[in-house]
Design a protein around this motif. Structure first.
Motif, short mmCIF file in Angstrom:
data_model
loop_
_atom_site.label_atom_id
_atom_site.label_comp_id
_atom_site.label_asym_id
_atom_site.label_seq_id
_atom_site.Cartn_x
_atom_site.Cartn_y
_atom_site.Cartn_z
N CYS A 50 4.63 11.20 -6.76
CA CYS A 50 5.43 10.39 -5.85
C CYS A 50 4.53 9.43 -5.07
CB CYS A 50 6.19 11.31 -4.89
SG CYS A 50 7.26 10.46 -3.73
N ARG A 51 4.99 8.21 -4.92
CA ARG A 51 4.30 7.23 -4.07
C ARG A 51 5.07 7.12 -2.75
NH1 ARG A 51 3.50 2.40 -8.45
NH2 ARG A 51 1.98 3.50 -9.75
N ARG A 52 4.35 7.24 -1.65
CA ARG A 52 4.97 7.10 -0.33
C ARG A 52 4.57 5.74 0.26
NH1 ARG A 52 5.52 10.95 4.89
NH2 ARG A 52 5.78 9.26 6.40
N PRO A 111 0.83 -1.22 0.00
CA PRO A 111 0.00 0.00 0.00
C PRO A 111 0.86 1.27 0.00
CG PRO A 111 -0.65 -1.52 1.77
CD PRO A 111 0.60 -2.05 1.17
N PHE A 112 0.34 2.30 -0.64
CA PHE A 112 1.06 3.57 -0.70
C PHE A 112 0.06 4.71 -0.74
CE2 PHE A 112 0.46 2.22 -5.07
CZ PHE A 112 -0.02 3.36 -5.68
N VAL A 113 0.58 5.89 -0.48
CA VAL A 113 -0.19 7.13 -0.59
C VAL A 113 0.49 7.96 -1.66
CG1 VAL A 113 -0.86 9.24 0.63
CG2 VAL A 113 -0.82 7.06 1.85
N THR A 114 -0.30 8.55 -2.54
CA THR A 114 0.26 9.41 -3.58
C THR A 114 0.42 10.82 -3.00
OG1 THR A 114 -0.81 8.10 -5.28
CG2 THR A 114 -0.05 10.28 -5.92
N ILE A 115 1.62 11.38 -3.17
CA ILE A 115 1.93 12.71 -2.65
C ILE A 115 2.60 13.54 -3.74
CG2 ILE A 115 2.12 11.88 -0.26
CD1 ILE A 115 5.19 11.99 -0.60
#
Length: 158
Positions: free
Chosen positions: A34-36, A25-29
């Protein structure tokens, strides 16, 4: 003893620490650029603090003869290649104060490891890339290094 390094997977490495890699899982920033991937390792530090160091290790050509295992009783140790790099990870569970049966893994160029506190492991052993690693480990007073010289080398092949 000869070991064939197996591919590094989270499941196979779990008894010795954590595999750190993207893919979960990631968060887009950053405006979608960018994927965090957040909180990928648990740093286990006793009586000190986590510190960041850079290690510049020599590239070693397989087969590799491992003659020394070490462990850190007061903190985990995380190895993160600074550039695309493959490296060997040789580990063994503790067997009454000495290394137990060793295992060898080959980390792909997108993987890092966080070796659990008190886990016996070989020295940093890059087999391709620059040999430059960021290392997160314990900084503080007290002995945090135990070494065990092997009577006979462990030969690690790919």
């Amino acid at each position: 003893m000869t070991l064939t390094a197996e591919p590094l997977t989270a499941e196979a490495f779990a008894p010795f620490g954590e595999v750190i890699e993207t893919g979960g899982p990631f968060v887009t920033i950053n405006e979608g650029a960018c994927r965090r991937f957040t909180d990928l390792a648990t740093f286990d530090i006793a009586e000190g603090r986590a510190g960041l160091s850079l290690f510049q290790a020599e590239i070693r050509a397989p087969p590799y003869d491992c003659t020394l295992l070490e462990r850190h009783p007061l903190g985990s140790q995380c190895f993160i290649p600074m550039q695309s790099s493959r490296f060997l990870v040789i580990v063994a569970a503790d067997a009454g104060g000495v290394p137990g049966t060793p295992r060898a893994f080959v980390a792909a160029d997108h993987q890092s490891v966080n070796i659990a506190r008190n886990t016996w492991h070989g020295v940093l052993c890059p087999i391709a890339g620059s040999g430059l690693f960021a290392v997160i480990d314990r900084i503080g007073a007290g002995g945090n290094l135990e070494e065990h010289r092997l009577g006979r080398p462990i030969r690690v092949t790919l």
